[in-house]
Design an enzyme around this catalytic site. Sequence first.
Site, PDB file in Angstrom:
ATOM      1  N   HIS A 277       0.847  -1.202   0.000  1.00  0.00           N
ATOM      2  CA  HIS A 277       0.000   0.000   0.000  1.00  0.00           C
ATOM      3  C   HIS A 277       0.886   1.257   0.000  1.00  0.00           C
ATOM      4  O   HIS A 277       0.926   1.960  -0.991  1.00  0.00           O
ATOM      5  CB  HIS A 277      -0.988   0.045   1.177  1.00  0.00           C
ATOM      6  CG  HIS A 277      -1.886  -1.141   1.245  1.00  0.00           C
ATOM      7  ND1 HIS A 277      -2.746  -1.472   0.221  1.00  0.00           N
ATOM      8  CD2 HIS A 277      -2.062  -2.100   2.200  1.00  0.00           C
ATOM      9  CE1 HIS A 277      -3.416  -2.567   0.544  1.00  0.00           C
ATOM     10  NE2 HIS A 277      -3.012  -2.971   1.730  1.00  0.00           N
ATOM     11  N   ASP A 328      -4.889  -8.436  -3.208  1.00  0.00           N
ATOM     12  CA  ASP A 328      -5.205  -8.160  -1.800  1.00  0.00           C
ATOM     13  C   ASP A 328      -6.530  -8.777  -1.365  1.00  0.00           C
ATOM     14  O   ASP A 328      -6.606  -9.974  -1.135  1.00  0.00           O
ATOM     15  CB  ASP A 328      -5.159  -6.645  -1.572  1.00  0.00           C
ATOM     16  CG  ASP A 328      -5.124  -6.273  -0.093  1.00  0.00           C
ATOM     17  OD1 ASP A 328      -5.085  -7.188   0.753  1.00  0.00           O
ATOM     18  OD2 ASP A 328      -5.130  -5.071   0.226  1.00  0.00           O
TER      19      ASP A 328
HETATM   20 ZN   LIG Z   1      -3.269  -7.080   2.706  1.00  0.00          ZN
END
Ligand SMILES: [Zn+2]
Length: 458
Positions: A277, A328
């Site tokens: 991220h 994810d």
């Molecule tokens: Zn994750």
Amino acid sequence: MNPAPAFWAPWAWLHGAWAPDVLLRADSQGLWSEVSAGTPAPAHAEHLPGPVLPALVNAHSHAFQRAFVGLAERRETAHDDFWSWRDRMYGVALRITPEQLRVVAEHLYAELLAGGYTHTCEFHYLHHAADCRPHDPHGADALAMSRALAEAAAATGMRLTLLPVLYERAGFTQPALREDQRRFATTVDSVLKLRDGIRAWRLPLVDAGVAVHSLRAVRPASLHGLMQALQGDAAPIHIHVAEQTAEVDECIAATGARPIEWLCREGLLDARWQLVHATHATPAEINAVAQSGAGVVLCPGTEANLGDGMADLPGWLAAGVPLSLGSDSQVTRAWPEELRWLEYGQRLQRRQRNVAAHPGLQPSTAARLFEAVLQGGAAAAAQPSCSLRVGAPADLLLLNSHDAALRGLPLSHLLDGVVFAAPQRPFLRTLVAGRWVPQRDAAAGAAFERVLRSLWPR
Ligand SMILES: [Zn+2]
């Protein structure tokens, strides 16, 4: 003995551009032993009916989260954010068994292969039994959930990097995990044992690194201890970092530094590290990451779904930090859609077009992003390269240039069409280690449906 598989494509993506008449030959290790452009089609090679692309690494996955995709898109209370989503996610995490995980992961990996990924990095933190009694860390059961993922990968043809996760506490000021996080509990010692156990299987398409859940979930002394133990180990180290502004604020309150700033200040980062991220990063943090050699894993579909915020894409690209993609939470399972989300977020925020393009160097937005994540994905999975070149994994994607969305596009704009104008996945077939990935049968789909029905709240 079978001859080495050989393929001939009218066009192939080599060195960041389309090359004509390309012969590709795989060796017995599943690597490319020959990649030659400008070669007439030999009789023994499989003649492919369209252009071919290298496949990408999916650098961040939690396979079990595929079990509630599409089931968390309703708001029943005044407020809904990442943390309320996480509580619902735990409902699945606490119940899924190894047998169920295998079925869910097999379904997911087949979708990811169809979506253009041939290697998945599993950020894997479900290690203990569903009834929350921790497995004996020295017993065979400690690897049951890891084995379920490896079996799913083998059944579908997916390459897998398993990353057992260090996960110790519920927050910066919490001494231990919450009751509903007990399945995740690990120590430096148990994470290394899990890693070694996975490596001891010696499966051809499976390897192991480690992951750190996040700075909020790990004590600083443990992180330093882990790094000591990893001296001389070249495998990747992944960490969730700076995904949420609340996490950044808590990190500042606890340590006096922002999360990425803290990692840099402690001297922890090097080229093995992948920051997952890194949504909330300052220019100074971006420069420090660039100097460390660490990479960043962007998960645009999930970050949009969870309302995380927007990464500084131009900042990361300009600094030359290796970038890769992750599915994810699995709301998005094809890289063209991830790249579309990545660029469209920037356009909406900046009220500009073609933000990722680099005039004079690479004017195609799709080509600049694809090349970036092709290189960065290799780093995230500790592969020397994922390009179509000698010594790289013998994986590729066969494009359907007769797809209704791509018909009539000049070759120079084909990749832009794949990313921005082809809502369907435009891949006819996916090759892994010199072999075509098999089609899924109806029985596998039915098994997935049964598991989903048993996992979701009645
Ligand atoms: Zn994750």
